[in-house]
Scaffold this motif. Structure first.
Motif, short mmCIF file in Angstrom:
data_model
loop_
_atom_site.label_atom_id
_atom_site.label_comp_id
_atom_site.label_asym_id
_atom_site.label_seq_id
_atom_site.Cartn_x
_atom_site.Cartn_y
_atom_site.Cartn_z
N GLU A 180 0.89 -1.17 -0.10
CA GLU A 180 -0.08 -0.14 0.08
C GLU A 180 0.97 1.07 -0.02
N TYR A 181 0.45 2.25 -0.75
CA TYR A 181 1.15 3.45 -0.79
C TYR A 181 0.39 4.70 -0.29
N TYR A 182 0.78 5.50 0.27
CA TYR A 182 -0.25 6.65 1.04
C TYR A 182 0.05 8.02 0.37
N ARG A 183 -0.88 8.61 -0.34
CA ARG A 183 -0.73 10.08 -0.82
C ARG A 183 -1.79 10.83 0.01
N PRO A 184 -0.80 11.73 0.68
CA PRO A 184 -1.76 12.71 1.52
C PRO A 184 -2.56 13.66 0.55
N LEU A 185 -3.65 14.05 0.87
CA LEU A 185 -4.68 14.87 0.03
C LEU A 185 -4.33 16.43 0.50
N LEU A 186 -3.19 17.17 0.23
CA LEU A 186 -2.61 18.09 0.56
C LEU A 186 -3.62 19.63 0.62
N GLN A 187 -3.54 20.22 1.29
CA GLN A 187 -4.25 21.78 1.23
C GLN A 187 -3.54 22.82 1.77
N THR A 188 -3.74 24.04 1.48
CA THR A 188 -3.13 25.18 2.13
C THR A 188 -4.23 26.18 2.61
N ASP A 189 -5.38 25.94 2.49
CA ASP A 189 -6.57 26.75 2.67
C ASP A 189 -6.43 27.13 4.18
N MET A 190 -6.78 28.26 4.62
CA MET A 190 -6.81 28.82 5.95
C MET A 190 -7.98 28.05 6.82
N LEU A 199 4.04 4.22 -8.85
CA LEU A 199 4.45 3.33 -7.79
C LEU A 199 5.53 2.69 -8.19
N ASP A 200 5.91 2.52 -9.40
CA ASP A 200 7.37 2.17 -9.84
C ASP A 200 8.38 2.91 -9.55
N VAL A 201 8.11 4.35 -9.64
CA VAL A 201 9.16 5.45 -9.33
C VAL A 201 9.37 5.35 -7.73
N TYR A 202 8.23 5.16 -6.98
CA TYR A 202 8.38 5.21 -5.36
C TYR A 202 9.33 4.00 -5.18
N ASP A 203 8.89 3.14 -5.44
CA ASP A 203 9.63 1.51 -5.41
C ASP A 203 11.16 1.75 -5.45
N PHE A 204 11.40 2.25 -6.57
CA PHE A 204 12.85 2.61 -6.86
C PHE A 204 13.47 3.54 -5.95
N LEU A 205 13.02 4.58 -5.71
CA LEU A 205 13.40 5.62 -4.65
C LEU A 205 13.50 4.98 -3.08
N GLU A 206 12.40 4.00 -2.80
CA GLU A 206 12.62 3.74 -1.54
C GLU A 206 13.91 2.64 -1.59
N ASN A 245 5.07 11.93 -17.27
CA ASN A 245 5.07 13.13 -16.48
C ASN A 245 3.86 13.65 -15.89
N LEU A 246 3.01 13.66 -16.50
CA LEU A 246 1.81 14.21 -15.88
C LEU A 246 1.20 13.46 -14.64
N THR A 247 1.25 11.93 -14.92
CA THR A 247 0.95 11.25 -13.73
C THR A 247 1.70 11.45 -12.57
N LEU A 248 3.05 11.69 -12.72
CA LEU A 248 3.92 11.93 -11.43
C LEU A 248 3.53 13.23 -10.99
N LEU A 249 3.42 14.16 -11.75
CA LEU A 249 3.09 15.70 -11.25
C LEU A 249 1.69 15.60 -10.33
N ARG A 250 0.74 14.84 -10.81
CA ARG A 250 -0.46 14.56 -10.17
C ARG A 250 -0.42 14.04 -8.83
N GLY A 251 0.71 13.16 -8.77
CA GLY A 251 0.75 12.09 -7.73
C GLY A 251 1.81 12.52 -6.75
N LEU A 252 2.43 13.72 -6.79
CA LEU A 252 3.82 14.00 -6.27
C LEU A 252 3.57 14.00 -4.69
#
Length: 340
Positions: free
Chosen positions: A4-14, A218-225, A256-263
């Motif tokens: 399992e891989y965990y992508r935080p759904l990030l926000q900056t709203d006040m 996920l492949d890039v994540y596994d490589f970096l890990e 590239n677009l997939t990586l940018l969406r899932g950074l």
């Protein structure tokens, strides 16, 4: 390799809820996380339901290194001492020109300067180590003498990295993540300098020849890990490691677009994240700008997308526009009350 891989759904709203968690003492927060797997559709869970090690990896402060403060976005200025880089090849090949350019970028607001002597653009040939040292070491030595820094050496080779560190470089940025020359990791460990490790598929000469992935994010994540583990085994502490998903290095436009969406998923590795997309080909493809020098507006758009996903280090050619864009965005975001 995680299941399992965990992508935080990030926000900056006040308007921040009480259950929000700050990402790595930075400017973004989350209270929900997307769980990604290779065999099922994504699902969302509250941040409070995260496994403790994952929550710690996402929320723990990133230790400052090489003069970089990870509680805010940082800019890495690009200085290519090469005749064939895709964007500015030949412009800064002479030592004096490279020093002048590096000094200008620093004055414009670069937090760190990345000096490279080998082009890793698609189709590029490998440069002899001695030639790479001859291109980079005098520049680094001159900048160090002038008190201009901190400096990162952009190289895949131990000989070049050692010469750069001796001349005053304070970080090693390896686009091959120590898979091209494993002894470069030993150089970093011995010198106790932080490193940036990047994902690339194939060698620069052939990396854009129909790259394929099972799941690029996920492949890039596994490589970096796996490469983080290799760094740890070499004696490089986790708090001295920066990770880079390698936009444009063995990736199609959609990759590239997939990586940018899932950074944001890469924050679960527990390291600062670098985004290097400046002037790259996919920007030209999307905006019909064949000349790399005309891709600054597209680069700013990518930079701000990275900011929204908590990226701590942006590697760019155009420092002044990037700094202005980030400063304005920071002024808006930081207008909220600060939370621990």
């Amino acid at each position: 390799m995680p299941s399992e891989y965990y992508r935080p759904l990030l926000q900056t709203d006040m308007a921040r809820p009480n259950d929000a968690v700050t990402l790595a003492s930075g400017w973004t927060w989350f209270n929900r996380v997307e769980i990604l797997t290779r065999s099922a559709d994504p699902v969302q869970i509250p941040a409070a339901d995260l496994p403790v090690p994952v929550l710690k990896a996402l929320s723990a402060p990133r230790a400052a290194c090489a003069g970089l403060d990870w509680t805010r976005p940082n800019l890495m200025g690009i200085v290519n001492t090469t005749p064939d880089s895709f964007s500015d090849g030949g412009a800064f090949l002479a030592t004096n020109d490279a020093v002048t350019q590096a000094t200008r970028l620093k004055e414009e607001g670069a937090d760190i300067l990345d000096i490279g002597g080998e082009s890793t653009r698609p189709g590029a040939e490998t440069v002899d180590s001695a030639q790479e040292v001859a291109r980079t070491q005098p520049v680094i030595a001159a900048l160090t003498k002038a008190g201009v820094g901190p400096i990162s050496i952009d190289t895949r080779k131990a000989v070049v990295g050692a010469a750069a560190v001796e001349a005053g470089a304070q970080m090693i940025n390896d686009v091959a993540a120590f898979t091209y020359d494993a002894t470069l990791a030993d150089v970093a460990a011995k010198a106790d300098v932080p490193v940036c490790i990047m994902h690339a598929k194939g060698q620069p000469k052939d990396m854009q020849r129909a790259p394929q992935y099972s799941d690029v994010l996920l492949d890039v994540y596994d490589f970096l890990e796996a490469r983080i583990e290799a760094c740890l085994a070499a004696g490089i502490a986790r708090d001295r490691i920066v990770v880079d998903p390698g936009i444009g290095f063995g990736k199609t436009l959609e990759h590239n677009l997939t990586l940018l969406r899932g950074l944001a998923v890469f924050h679960a590795l527990g390291c600062p994240v670098l985004l290097g997309a400046s002037r790259k080909r996919f920007i030209g493809t999307l905006t019909n700008t064949p000349d790399a020098a005309d891709r600054m507006p597209g680069t700013l758009a990518v930079t701000l997308q990275g900011y929204a996903q908590g990226v701590q280090l942006h590697r760019v050619h155009d420092i002044l526009p990037a700094k202005q864009a980030l400063d304005i965005t920071e002024a808006v975001v930081r207008g909220r009350s600060e939370h621990d």
